[in-house]
Design a protein around this motif. Structure first.
Motif, PDB file in Angstrom:
ATOM      1  N   GLY A  20      -0.683  -6.831  -1.852  1.00  0.00           N
ATOM      2  CA  GLY A  20      -1.057  -6.512  -0.301  1.00  0.00           C
ATOM      3  C   GLY A  20      -2.455  -6.434  -0.476  1.00  0.00           C
ATOM      4  O   GLY A  20      -3.123  -6.596   0.546  1.00  0.00           O
ATOM      5  N   ASP A  26       0.627  -4.531   1.947  1.00  0.00           N
ATOM      6  CA  ASP A  26      -0.386  -5.020   2.998  1.00  0.00           C
ATOM      7  C   ASP A  26      -0.297  -4.221   4.074  1.00  0.00           C
ATOM      8  O   ASP A  26      -1.378  -3.949   4.828  1.00  0.00           O
ATOM      9  CB  ASP A  26       0.102  -6.572   3.254  1.00  0.00           C
ATOM     10  N   ALA A  28       7.821  -5.507   6.838  1.00  0.00           N
ATOM     11  CA  ALA A  28       7.280  -5.545   5.659  1.00  0.00           C
ATOM     12  C   ALA A  28       8.157  -5.144   4.744  1.00  0.00           C
ATOM     13  O   ALA A  28       8.146  -5.714   3.489  1.00  0.00           O
ATOM     14  CB  ALA A  28       6.137  -4.353   5.710  1.00  0.00           C
TER      15      ALA A  28
END
Length: 222
Positions: free
Chosen positions: A166, A175, A13
């Motif tokens: 996200g 996210d 991420a």
């Protein structure tokens, strides 16, 4: 304690966020910097006065800047699909991030250029410099410290925006925080995401401050 799986997801991420911010920041600067210079030099009484262009461009910039980012993301979904082929994912998130960055950077650059001492411009004009020479050799070098700080602020804002995308499937740290920290009730994941974002912002801000000091002619002369 986070599991190895979560650490792996957190690292991925982070890479997605860095990718989104880097690409949108570069594209936003490539488009926003010249737009900001044009806004500064096409105003009334400026080097390349063009009031029609200045007003139209100013209105478009203000319209984009005044739109909340999450609404902007949804509003330009057709445009995002046209450019990226999809409206979800890391690559698609770059489109609204860039659209949001361009007017923000343009106004920062415009303000920095307008702050340049008029005496320097008049001195360059008295020596026969053309408007484009003045822009390249006077306005941009003198405004560079303020531009560097402004671009740093833009990157910090993009980091925050990248977390917001996200919420609409944009990928990255935001996210991860939503899917695992909020939807799966794992507060430690949310905390980890927040800590990584804070560290990332601190690194960007410190780097931007250092660059601004390096390009500041006054500091170099002292």
């Amino acid at each position: 304690m986070l599991s190895p799986e979560i650490y792996a997801l957190l690292f991925k991420a982070l890479l997605d966020t860095l990718y989104m911010v880097a690409v949108s920041g570069l594209l936003g600067t490539a488009l926003g910097l010249p737009l900001g210079v044009l806004l500064a030099v096409t105003g009334r009484g400026e080097l390349l006065q063009n009031l029609a262009f200045n007003r139209v461009a100013g209105v478009l910039v203000n319209m984009t800047r005044s739109t909340p980012f999450i609404i902007l993301v949804v509003a330009i979904i057709p445009f995002t699909r046209l450019i990226a082929g999809t409206s979800i994912g890391t690559a698609a998130a770059i489109v609204p991030l860039t659209v949001a960055a361009v007017p923000f950077i343009a106004r920062i650059v415009e303000g920095a250029v307008r702050e340049v001492d008029r005496g320097l411009i008049e001195a360059a004009q008295s020596m026969g410099a053309t408007p484009f020479q003045i822009i390249r050799k006077v306005l941009l070098p003198e405004a560079m410290p303020a531009i560097a700080l402004g671009l740093t602020l833009s990157v910090v804002s993009l980091i925050g925006y990248s977390a917001m995308v996200g919420a609409v499937g944009g990928g990255g740290l935001g996210d991860l925080g939503i899917r695992y920290g909020y939807q799966r009730f794992l507060p430690e994941v949310m905390l980890a995401v927040v800590v990584v974002l804070i560290v990332l912002v601190q690194i960007v801000q410190s780097t931007g401050d250092w660059i601004a000091r390096r390009v500041n002619k006054r500091n170099l002369k002292s």
